[in-house]
Scaffold this active site. Sequence first.
Site: not given
Lengths: 209, 252
Positions: A79, A182, A184
Amino acid sequence: MIAIIDYGMGNLHSVSNAVERLGCEMIVTSDPERILAADGAILPGVGAFGDAMVNLRDTGLADVVKAYAASGKPLLGICLGMQLLFTESEEHGVHQGLDLLPGRVVRFAGEGDYKIPHMGWNDLAFKQESPLFEGVEPGHVYFVHSYHALPERESDLLAVTDYHQPVTAIVGRGSLFGMQFHPEKSGELGMALLRKFTDMTFGKTTIKD
Amino acid sequence: MLAKRIIPCLDVKDGRVVKGVNFVNLRDAGDPVELAAIYDREGADELVFLDISASVEGRATMVEVVRRTAGEITIPFTVGGGISAVEDMKRLLRAGADKIGINTAAIRNPGLITDGSRTFGAQCIVVAIDAKYNAEWEEWEVFTHGGRNATGIRALAWAQEAERRGAGELLLTSMDADGTKDGFDIALTKAVSSSVGIPVIASGGAGNAEHFANVFAEGQADAALAASIFHYKEVSVQEVKANLRGKGVNVR
């Protein structure tokens, strides 16, 4: 060991959680020695570009990240962490970045014509081959950003998405990588991409120059 | 192309899910973490936890819930309810929440939006607006305290102010539609979504899969939230998405 670089810019917890879930040893740290000793490093980040660069410079971590990139060990910016790899950003004035990849970070044009931030799940399209997604099927990943990167060299652009224009999604050169979304927070596909990065780190995948 | 998001919402009190939840194969129907993981597997695009604890202890418990949830799921989640200071936001974000929802406290102190946005970034700040049609005004009015208190504030003007102050997203609940299962409030959603430049999550009134298609096509919503129809298994996230796909709506 994967070092998650802590320079005071948010979301370390979700990144470290995801890496841990992949079964990798990791450490969240701002200690230059521990970062430089790690097998792989992740530069996360949420917030404003200018603030992030001030933090990186004040803590001396800007030079550490550059040295890490030069070492040839895998480094992943996520990001804002991806945007910081570029030459400069126009977020709230022009700010110099780490300049590891030539290019600029600009605001989405078309204010008023569509929603900003670009927030939510969008489709990846791979532009060229990379060990970062070899054997991975493209799909939706989670984006949230108001600025996007324009790499100068086409060869650095590994994947794009579309949000009223082509938007840089994955960049990379050698052992240096960046993801605008992202991973994650991107379900199974995000975890698969992170796993590719950790596999690279622990030598299960070779990096081609 | 950006996908439309489907967002289940869980009401949490003192660390436990309240309102009935009707899942099979649950070890513990009251555990928000277990439910969050199930919704993640079922294809939910995000989750919202609404903390309705009334006590300090209850709120402290929420931080633990957030920490455990962050370790279990791979999609973004928002925590709202009772957050009235930047310190509260920090505690929850540090525990692993991705976004913070603020409602009553933002009305009382709009500077909270500005401060939160400056400190954590606009993407973290979701301003929740509970709105009800005011026939006299021929416009919607903002309510607070879970819909109990009228504020005299116009919803469209407040939505625009929230955006100006740095909200990254609006969670818009129609009090007229909420609980009816007759469908989302299309007029309200469209009015708000077309008057701001940030994403709008429509909430209140979902009763079947068809309602989601309407709020995206006609209401111009960017995301849609529902609680009971998902909890009671009246329709699943997958069914909603299959229906949307059939209508050419882009979903994950």
